[in-house]
Design a protein around this motif. Structure first.
Motif, mmCIF file in Angstrom:
data_model
loop_
_atom_site.group_PDB
_atom_site.id
_atom_site.type_symbol
_atom_site.label_atom_id
_atom_site.label_comp_id
_atom_site.label_asym_id
_atom_site.label_seq_id
_atom_site.Cartn_x
_atom_site.Cartn_y
_atom_site.Cartn_z
ATOM 1 N N ARG A 1 0.882 -1.180 -0.084
ATOM 2 C CA ARG A 1 -0.105 0.114 -0.119
ATOM 3 C C ARG A 1 0.844 1.263 0.188
ATOM 4 N NH1 ARG A 1 -0.383 1.448 5.637
ATOM 5 N NH2 ARG A 1 0.047 -0.385 6.830
ATOM 6 N N GLU A 2 1.391 1.414 -1.164
ATOM 7 C CA GLU A 2 2.652 2.251 -1.258
ATOM 8 C C GLU A 2 1.998 3.642 -0.798
ATOM 9 O OE1 GLU A 2 2.093 0.040 -3.252
ATOM 10 O OE2 GLU A 2 4.002 -0.702 -4.435
ATOM 11 N N THR A 3 0.975 4.106 -1.707
ATOM 12 C CA THR A 3 0.566 5.566 -1.363
ATOM 13 C C THR A 3 0.194 5.827 0.036
ATOM 14 O OG1 THR A 3 -0.334 5.318 -3.826
ATOM 15 C CG2 THR A 3 -1.329 7.099 -2.314
ATOM 16 N N CYS A 4 -0.418 4.727 0.696
ATOM 17 C CA CYS A 4 -0.867 5.059 2.051
ATOM 18 C C CYS A 4 0.092 5.523 2.891
ATOM 19 C CB CYS A 4 -1.504 3.967 2.372
ATOM 20 S SG CYS A 4 -2.938 3.437 1.496
ATOM 21 N N THR A 5 1.153 4.385 2.690
ATOM 22 C CA THR A 5 2.534 4.380 3.559
ATOM 23 C C THR A 5 3.409 5.595 3.395
ATOM 24 O OG1 THR A 5 2.730 1.666 3.380
ATOM 25 C CG2 THR A 5 4.699 3.072 3.962
ATOM 26 N N LEU A 6 3.466 6.235 2.268
ATOM 27 C CA LEU A 6 4.149 7.283 1.903
ATOM 28 C C LEU A 6 3.706 8.587 2.361
ATOM 29 C CD1 LEU A 6 5.742 6.642 -1.429
ATOM 30 C CD2 LEU A 6 6.780 6.360 0.752
ATOM 31 N N TYR A 7 2.349 8.884 2.244
ATOM 32 C CA TYR A 7 1.525 9.812 2.823
ATOM 33 C C TYR A 7 1.735 10.117 4.212
ATOM 34 C CZ TYR A 7 -2.359 13.016 3.484
ATOM 35 O OH TYR A 7 -3.042 13.996 3.881
ATOM 36 N N LEU A 8 1.729 11.516 4.406
ATOM 37 C CA LEU A 8 1.970 12.122 5.742
ATOM 38 C C LEU A 8 1.123 13.399 5.662
ATOM 39 C CD1 LEU A 8 2.796 11.549 8.580
ATOM 40 C CD2 LEU A 8 4.686 12.678 8.085
ATOM 41 N N CYS A 9 -0.020 13.641 6.533
ATOM 42 C CA CYS A 9 -0.773 14.863 6.279
ATOM 43 C C CYS A 9 0.013 16.054 6.748
ATOM 44 C CB CYS A 9 -2.041 14.742 6.913
ATOM 45 S SG CYS A 9 -1.773 14.916 8.802
ATOM 46 N N GLY A 10 -0.404 17.295 6.220
ATOM 47 C CA GLY A 10 0.267 18.576 6.531
ATOM 48 C C GLY A 10 0.410 18.867 8.114
ATOM 49 N N LYS A 11 -0.745 18.648 8.763
ATOM 50 C CA LYS A 11 -0.607 18.607 10.076
ATOM 51 C C LYS A 11 0.412 17.961 10.568
ATOM 52 C CE LYS A 11 -5.406 18.157 11.275
ATOM 53 N NZ LYS A 11 -6.644 17.695 11.908
ATOM 54 N N ALA A 12 0.742 16.660 10.481
ATOM 55 C CA ALA A 12 1.639 15.908 11.078
ATOM 56 C C ALA A 12 3.279 16.497 10.486
ATOM 57 C CB ALA A 12 1.675 14.341 10.885
ATOM 58 N N ARG A 13 3.257 16.856 9.425
ATOM 59 C CA ARG A 13 4.579 17.388 8.860
ATOM 60 C C ARG A 13 4.925 18.842 9.355
ATOM 61 N NH1 ARG A 13 3.520 16.684 2.704
ATOM 62 N NH2 ARG A 13 1.547 17.576 3.556
ATOM 63 N N GLU A 14 3.876 19.320 9.911
ATOM 64 C CA GLU A 14 4.200 20.782 10.373
ATOM 65 C C GLU A 14 4.408 20.905 11.950
ATOM 66 O OE1 GLU A 14 0.565 23.004 9.554
ATOM 67 O OE2 GLU A 14 0.871 22.616 7.306
ATOM 68 N N LYS A 15 4.318 19.783 12.596
ATOM 69 C CA LYS A 15 4.692 19.565 14.005
ATOM 70 C C LYS A 15 6.386 19.966 14.303
ATOM 71 C CE LYS A 15 1.567 15.909 15.195
ATOM 72 N NZ LYS A 15 1.580 14.549 15.788
ATOM 73 N N SER A 16 6.653 20.862 15.349
ATOM 74 C CA SER A 16 7.933 20.998 15.484
ATOM 75 C C SER A 16 8.907 19.778 15.658
ATOM 76 C CB SER A 16 7.970 21.864 16.891
ATOM 77 O OG SER A 16 7.527 21.195 17.845
ATOM 78 N N SER A 17 8.246 18.676 16.230
ATOM 79 C CA SER A 17 9.030 17.560 16.277
ATOM 80 C C SER A 17 9.399 16.416 15.030
ATOM 81 C CB SER A 17 8.271 16.566 17.403
ATOM 82 O OG SER A 17 7.068 16.221 16.949
#
Length: 122
Positions: A76-92
């Motif tokens: 499930r390549e697409t699902c595995t690679l996807y990370l939403c903007g909220k998660a990518r914007e976290k300082s951590s």
């Protein structure tokens, strides 16, 4: 590099990406931000082409079981690679690691496509 070796590497790298993205977010099922049944349908169609079949689960999103998605990350390549903007914007969020894992996944996919191209040309 042989196809079997690449497939083993793909399975390992996608598992690493899944663990990274899950730790970065992990609430997609509850929030509804990423998991959509139409994506599961596409995953099922693609997996079937390589002889992999998965049973529909009780969850409204067909492959979500009690412990999350029942489809291995490398199928499930697409699902595995996807990370939403909220998660990518976290300082951590570790952007460097995410980028490295994305590049590793991309490299494996290109190598597998090259092998498939040579097999279909012969």
């Amino acid at each position: 590099m042989r196809r079997a070796t690449l497939l083993n590497r793909k399975e390992r790298v996608y598992r690493m990406m899944y663990e990274f993205t899950f730790d970065s977010c992990g609430a997609c099922v509850e929030s509804g931000c990423a998991c959509k049944d139409r994506i599961c349908q596409h995953v099922a169609e693609q997996a079937a082409k390589s002889g992999h079949f998965f049973e529909k689960q009780k969850h409204p999103i067909r492959f979500i079981g009690p412990k999350g998605c029942v489809v291995p990350p490398y199928l499930r390549e697409t699902c595995t690679l996807y990370l939403c903007g909220k998660a990518r914007e976290k300082s951590s969020f570790d952007r460097v690691r995410y980028s490295r894992l994305l590049k590793a996944c991309e490299k494996i996919e290109w190598q597998l496509m090259e092998i498939e191209d040579t097999l279909t040309v012969q």
